[in-house]
Design a protein around this motif. Structure first.
Motif, PDB file in Angstrom:
ATOM      1  N   ILE A  96       0.864  -1.178   0.000  1.00  0.00           N
ATOM      2  CA  ILE A  96       0.000   0.000   0.000  1.00  0.00           C
ATOM      3  C   ILE A  96       0.895   1.221   0.000  1.00  0.00           C
ATOM      4  O   ILE A  96       1.623   1.472   0.967  1.00  0.00           O
ATOM      5  CB  ILE A  96      -0.937   0.004   1.227  1.00  0.00           C
ATOM      6  N   ASN A  97       0.879   1.940  -1.111  1.00  0.00           N
ATOM      7  CA  ASN A  97       1.641   3.174  -1.233  1.00  0.00           C
ATOM      8  C   ASN A  97       0.773   4.346  -0.789  1.00  0.00           C
ATOM      9  O   ASN A  97      -0.447   4.337  -0.970  1.00  0.00           O
ATOM     10  CB  ASN A  97       2.115   3.389  -2.673  1.00  0.00           C
ATOM     11  N   CYS A  98       1.409   5.349  -0.227  1.00  0.00           N
ATOM     12  CA  CYS A  98       0.660   6.479   0.314  1.00  0.00           C
ATOM     13  C   CYS A  98       1.396   7.776   0.031  1.00  0.00           C
ATOM     14  O   CYS A  98       2.632   7.814  -0.061  1.00  0.00           O
ATOM     15  CB  CYS A  98       0.458   6.294   1.821  1.00  0.00           C
ATOM     16  N   ARG A  99       0.633   8.819  -0.142  1.00  0.00           N
ATOM     17  CA  ARG A  99       1.164  10.179  -0.207  1.00  0.00           C
ATOM     18  C   ARG A  99       0.209  11.062   0.589  1.00  0.00           C
ATOM     19  O   ARG A  99      -0.962  11.195   0.226  1.00  0.00           O
ATOM     20  CB  ARG A  99       1.299  10.675  -1.643  1.00  0.00           C
ATOM     21  N   ALA A 100       0.709  11.628   1.675  1.00  0.00           N
ATOM     22  CA  ALA A 100      -0.125  12.434   2.560  1.00  0.00           C
ATOM     23  C   ALA A 100       0.276  13.902   2.432  1.00  0.00           C
ATOM     24  O   ALA A 100       1.292  14.323   2.985  1.00  0.00           O
ATOM     25  CB  ALA A 100       0.022  11.963   4.000  1.00  0.00           C
ATOM     26  N   GLU A 101      -0.492  14.643   1.689  1.00  0.00           N
ATOM     27  CA  GLU A 101      -0.265  16.085   1.546  1.00  0.00           C
ATOM     28  C   GLU A 101      -1.114  16.786   2.598  1.00  0.00           C
ATOM     29  O   GLU A 101      -2.197  17.303   2.322  1.00  0.00           O
ATOM     30  CB  GLU A 101      -0.614  16.530   0.124  1.00  0.00           C
ATOM     31  N   LEU A 102      -0.610  16.754   3.826  1.00  0.00           N
ATOM     32  CA  LEU A 102      -1.331  17.278   4.980  1.00  0.00           C
ATOM     33  C   LEU A 102      -0.440  18.266   5.722  1.00  0.00           C
ATOM     34  O   LEU A 102       0.749  18.005   5.942  1.00  0.00           O
ATOM     35  CB  LEU A 102      -1.735  16.142   5.922  1.00  0.00           C
ATOM     36  N   PHE A 149      -7.132   4.312  10.105  1.00  0.00           N
ATOM     37  CA  PHE A 149      -8.215   3.697   9.335  1.00  0.00           C
ATOM     38  C   PHE A 149      -8.190   2.190   9.599  1.00  0.00           C
ATOM     39  O   PHE A 149      -7.147   1.625   9.963  1.00  0.00           O
ATOM     40  CB  PHE A 149      -8.067   3.969   7.834  1.00  0.00           C
ATOM     41  N   PRO A 150      -9.324   1.514   9.408  1.00  0.00           N
ATOM     42  CA  PRO A 150      -9.354   0.056   9.508  1.00  0.00           C
ATOM     43  C   PRO A 150      -8.979  -0.573   8.168  1.00  0.00           C
ATOM     44  O   PRO A 150      -9.515  -0.206   7.123  1.00  0.00           O
ATOM     45  CB  PRO A 150     -10.807  -0.251   9.882  1.00  0.00           C
ATOM     46  N   LEU A 151      -8.050  -1.497   8.197  1.00  0.00           N
ATOM     47  CA  LEU A 151      -7.636  -2.213   6.994  1.00  0.00           C
ATOM     48  C   LEU A 151      -8.554  -3.409   6.803  1.00  0.00           C
ATOM     49  O   LEU A 151      -8.633  -4.299   7.660  1.00  0.00           O
ATOM     50  CB  LEU A 151      -6.180  -2.653   7.130  1.00  0.00           C
ATOM     51  N   ILE A 152      -9.257  -3.443   5.687  1.00  0.00           N
ATOM     52  CA  ILE A 152     -10.281  -4.455   5.437  1.00  0.00           C
ATOM     53  C   ILE A 152      -9.674  -5.661   4.731  1.00  0.00           C
ATOM     54  O   ILE A 152      -8.836  -5.523   3.843  1.00  0.00           O
ATOM     55  CB  ILE A 152     -11.414  -3.863   4.581  1.00  0.00           C
ATOM     56  N   GLY A 153     -10.119  -6.855   5.137  1.00  0.00           N
ATOM     57  CA  GLY A 153      -9.779  -8.075   4.412  1.00  0.00           C
ATOM     58  C   GLY A 153      -8.517  -8.774   4.868  1.00  0.00           C
ATOM     59  O   GLY A 153      -7.980  -9.610   4.140  1.00  0.00           O
ATOM     60  N   VAL A 154      -8.030  -8.462   6.058  1.00  0.00           N
ATOM     61  CA  VAL A 154      -6.768  -9.066   6.505  1.00  0.00           C
ATOM     62  C   VAL A 154      -6.918 -10.574   6.720  1.00  0.00           C
ATOM     63  O   VAL A 154      -6.070 -11.363   6.303  1.00  0.00           O
ATOM     64  CB  VAL A 154      -6.267  -8.380   7.793  1.00  0.00           C
ATOM     65  N   SER A 155      -8.005 -10.990   7.363  1.00  0.00           N
ATOM     66  CA  SER A 155      -8.166 -12.418   7.650  1.00  0.00           C
ATOM     67  C   SER A 155      -8.650 -13.186   6.435  1.00  0.00           C
ATOM     68  O   SER A 155      -8.169 -14.279   6.140  1.00  0.00           O
ATOM     69  CB  SER A 155      -9.137 -12.614   8.814  1.00  0.00           C
ATOM     70  N   THR A 156      -9.608 -12.635   5.705  1.00  0.00           N
ATOM     71  CA  THR A 156     -10.153 -13.343   4.545  1.00  0.00           C
ATOM     72  C   THR A 156      -9.153 -13.421   3.406  1.00  0.00           C
ATOM     73  O   THR A 156      -9.296 -14.243   2.504  1.00  0.00           O
ATOM     74  CB  THR A 156     -11.433 -12.651   4.044  1.00  0.00           C
ATOM     75  N   SER A 157      -8.131 -12.582   3.406  1.00  0.00           N
ATOM     76  CA  SER A 157      -7.150 -12.585   2.328  1.00  0.00           C
ATOM     77  C   SER A 157      -6.068 -13.631   2.527  1.00  0.00           C
ATOM     78  O   SER A 157      -5.216 -13.806   1.661  1.00  0.00           O
ATOM     79  CB  SER A 157      -6.491 -11.197   2.212  1.00  0.00           C
ATOM     80  N   GLY A 188      -8.066  -9.138  -1.834  1.00  0.00           N
ATOM     81  CA  GLY A 188      -9.167  -8.732  -0.972  1.00  0.00           C
ATOM     82  C   GLY A 188      -8.806  -7.622  -0.004  1.00  0.00           C
ATOM     83  O   GLY A 188      -9.677  -7.081   0.685  1.00  0.00           O
ATOM     84  N   ILE A 189      -7.531  -7.247   0.066  1.00  0.00           N
ATOM     85  CA  ILE A 189      -7.112  -6.133   0.904  1.00  0.00           C
ATOM     86  C   ILE A 189      -7.712  -4.841   0.357  1.00  0.00           C
ATOM     87  O   ILE A 189      -7.664  -4.576  -0.842  1.00  0.00           O
ATOM     88  CB  ILE A 189      -5.575  -6.017   0.938  1.00  0.00           C
ATOM     89  N   SER A 190      -8.263  -4.006   1.243  1.00  0.00           N
ATOM     90  CA  SER A 190      -8.903  -2.781   0.786  1.00  0.00           C
ATOM     91  C   SER A 190      -8.952  -1.743   1.904  1.00  0.00           C
ATOM     92  O   SER A 190      -8.732  -2.067   3.084  1.00  0.00           O
ATOM     93  CB  SER A 190     -10.323  -3.066   0.281  1.00  0.00           C
ATOM     94  N   ILE A 191      -9.213  -0.508   1.510  1.00  0.00           N
ATOM     95  CA  ILE A 191      -9.379   0.614   2.437  1.00  0.00           C
ATOM     96  C   ILE A 191     -10.679   1.324   2.074  1.00  0.00           C
ATOM     97  O   ILE A 191     -10.943   1.579   0.891  1.00  0.00           O
ATOM     98  CB  ILE A 191      -8.198   1.604   2.337  1.00  0.00           C
ATOM     99  N   GLU A 192     -11.485   1.627   3.069  1.00  0.00           N
ATOM    100  CA  GLU A 192     -12.699   2.394   2.852  1.00  0.00           C
ATOM    101  C   GLU A 192     -12.380   3.875   3.072  1.00  0.00           C
ATOM    102  O   GLU A 192     -12.108   4.287   4.198  1.00  0.00           O
ATOM    103  CB  GLU A 192     -13.799   1.941   3.802  1.00  0.00           C
TER     104      GLU A 192
END
Length: 629
Positions: A345-351, A359-367, A583-587
């Motif tokens: 997961i690449n990120c760029r935070a312009e903050l 955030f909650p990382l979705i799909g850790v167990s099902t993946s 199945g890894i995802s971020i909402e």
């Protein structure tokens, strides 16, 4: 001492086993000698009291020890497991594969005694260079490893009094040593490009340049005239406007070892031997821009080392899930297909300021995640059945927030078979029958798909055949079938693609055939006739094959190791956007920023092919056998 990470010394050797660069850290070495003295005073009756090598070797001594270990272990990496050629006291005697990456050297072997072991050395191979990092550990840990090198039993039993796994769990500095090794490896080979972060739509030229320069240089810092940045992704793109945010540091490409750049990086990234920030982009930014009075953070905020500058400008948060799919497709009942996903997961935070993002990382167990690692800025305070809460203080520019290995949660995006049969010595008949995106639904979109048939040992004279879809072209040693071309993506449906044809080669050269058969002779007849001699002079198989290739085979064969002997394969290249295959995802709506700011959150996903191999179902093919428990 074991709770932090400090580096005693580092060495870089070339492929001639010569030291081309070294650096020692006297401050850390002083701590090591003090620890050795304290250990020796408290353990006079210890039978392995003299296993600790209390001083650092010279460059020539280390080069000699490196060469000696390579000879003793069969290769630079070594056996990794205890074999008949393993000697008591060697790394392979420990019988653990980690000893291929974490090694020990014996200095001044002509001296009798056991006080010449230097351990642990993190070994990283990048390009033509061998990088060795020696972290600071306690003398008792070196003694424990020396005992493992001399025990009679083998393996890494969980219930054993001492084993390498439990020893390493007590040494977090080894993880830091490998991080230093990888950072230095990227610098010496010029591979310092930042990870790609994809945005959903292309910004204006002015806005793009402002975001690029503003993230590394604050408005008060003078900047050189910006060079026009490439907005389009380097990979073929579909009809949707997809852009890639250019990294803050240009990729320098392959080059010779730049010792000045390496010294600058070491002095800035790990002063006095303690790694602080291993980001080359930050070091590059500080060297290029320096600091101004505007860069001083508020007194009530503690500025982390990985964020030397504070961002000012339009705020937004970008995430890109980038997965690479590796596959071995056999189309055989007796050999199951193999698929694996490596992702990040690449990120760029312009903050602005120094916010915390969670955030909650979705799909850790099902993946079915096999391995998981995070950037040093991240914390994982909570885990439940299907969500992992992740919190981080983002650094500057593009960075990799998380890496993982997982199984593919969907069917293979390309499945089918490839058949190749030689109807004569210089003519082969082949057939492809492939199904693309079967079972895949929108928003998953395949942007392009190519299939390549390599023939590195044969020169192609002609190609006959018409595919059911796409275009075909051939070079001197390969055939390329473009099934889906850029701009004509495949989404919401599946297609079947077939390609029958024949390929004609130039006549086989006798001298090359004889040369190639010598490889077989060297591994069969010689081994059987001289079994006793070979047992005493055995080398690692990887070096044996390399020596044979360098001696007997033309250079092109080194680039295509899968084409040795009767192995025939086709390689698939593709790109899929819209979602991950693991199945890894971020909402985006669940991402929170503290202190609260109004910043849009954008998420993109892309999957690219790694080694996606279609093995010839009519020929020989290598495969791994699953162990029966």
């Amino acid at each position: 001492m074991a709770g932090d990470c400090s580096i005693r010394a580092l060495w870089i050797l070339n492929n001639l086993d010569a030291v081309v660069f070294s650096r020692r850290f006297p401050v850390v070495e002083k701590r090591w000698r003090a620890a050795c003295q304290s250990e020796n005073e408290s353990s006079h009756n210890d039978p392995v009291n003299y296993t600790v090598f209390s001083s650092l070797p010279s460059d020539s001594e280390l080069a000699a020890a490196f060469s000696d270990r390579k000879t003793r272990e069969g290769s630079v990496r070594g056996f990794g497991i205890r074999v008949s050629q393993s000697k008591e006291g060697s790394d392979s005697w420990v019988d653990d594969s980690i000893t291929r990456h974490l090694v020990g050297f014996y200095i001044n072997r002509e001296e009798e005694g056991e006080k010449n072991l230097i351990w642990p050395l993190a070994l990283h191979i990048k390009g033509p260079y061998y990088i060795l990092i020696l972290p600071l550990v306690e003398p008792r840990h070196v003694k424990a490893y020396a005992r493992l090198c001399k025990r009679s039993d083998c393996g890494n039993a969980v219930m054993a009094d001492e084993n390498l796994s439990s020893l390493l769990l007590d040494l977090p500095s080894i993880t830091g040593a490998f991080m230093v090794a990888h950072a230095i490896g990227d610098i010496v080979t010029g591979d310092v490009a930042e990870p790609e972060v994809v945005v959903s739509q292309s910004p204006s030229v002015g806005g793009l340049l402002d975001s690029l320069t503003g993230s590394i240089g604050i408005s008060g810092i003078s900047r050189a005239k910006p060079v026009a940045a490439s907005v389009a992704s380097s990979a073929p793109s579909g009809s949707t406007a997809i852009g890639a945010l250019a990294p803050d540091v240009p990729k320098t490409g392959s080059r010779l070892l730049d010792k000045d750049a390496l010294r600058t990086f070491i002095c800035s990234a790990m002063p006095f031997g303690t790694p602080l920030d291993l980001s080359y982009s930050n070091i590059f930014s500080i060297k290029a821009n320096g600091f101004s009075s505007l860069d001083i953070p508020p007194q009530d905020l503690k500025q982390p080392a990985w964020k030397p500058y504070l961002y000012r400008g339009k705020q937004r948060l970008l995430f890109t899930i980038h997965e690479t799919l590796h596959a071995a497709m056999y189309d055989r009942d007796e050999i199951p297909d193999s698929l694996s996903v490596s992702g990040q997961i690449n990120c760029r935070a312009e903050l602005e300021g120094l916010p915390d993002v969670s955030f909650p990382l979705i799909g850790v167990s099902t993946s079915k995640i096999d391995t998981l690692s995070f950037h040093p800025c991240a914390q994982v305070p909570e885990q439940n059945v299907d969500k992992t809460a992740l919190m981080f203080s983002p650094p500057l520019g593009n960075f990799v927030l998380m890496r993982y290995q997982a199984t593919c949660g969907l069917h293979p995006p390309i499945k089918g078979f490839y058949q190749l049969s030689m109807v004569s010595e210089d003519e082969g008949a082949f057939l492809f029958k492939l199904h693309l995106m079967e079972g895949y639904k929108s928003p998953l979109t395949m942007e392009f798909c190519n299939v390549t048939m390599p023939f590195p040992r044969r020169r192609i004279l002609s190609l006959d055949g018409t595919p059911s879809i796409g275009t075909v072209s051939n070079a001197e040693h390969s055939v390329e079938w473009k099934i889906i071309t850029s701009g004509r993506g495949l989404s919401g449906k599946s297609i079947e693609a077939t390609f029958p044809g024949t390929v004609r080669f130039a006549p086989w050269q006798t001298q090359r055939s004889t040369s190639f058969s010598s490889v077989l002779d060297g591994t069969t007849d010689d081994d059987s006739d001289n079994e006793t001699e070979n047992a005493n002079n055995m080398v690692n198989i990887e070096e044996f094959l390399e020596e044979k290739m360098n001696k007997d085979l033309p250079p092109v064969d080194l680039e295509e190791p899968f084409s040795w002997l009767a192995y025939n394969y086709a390689k698939v290249s593709f790109k899929i956007v819209g979602a991950s295959l693991s199945g890894i995802s971020i909402e985006p709506k669940s991402v929170s920023i503290y202190p609260t700011v109004k910043a849009p959150v954008e998420l993109s996903s892309q999957v690219t092919s790694g080694d996606y191999i279609l093995w010839n179902t009519l020929g020989k093919c290598p495969s791994a056998v699953n162990a029966k428990v």
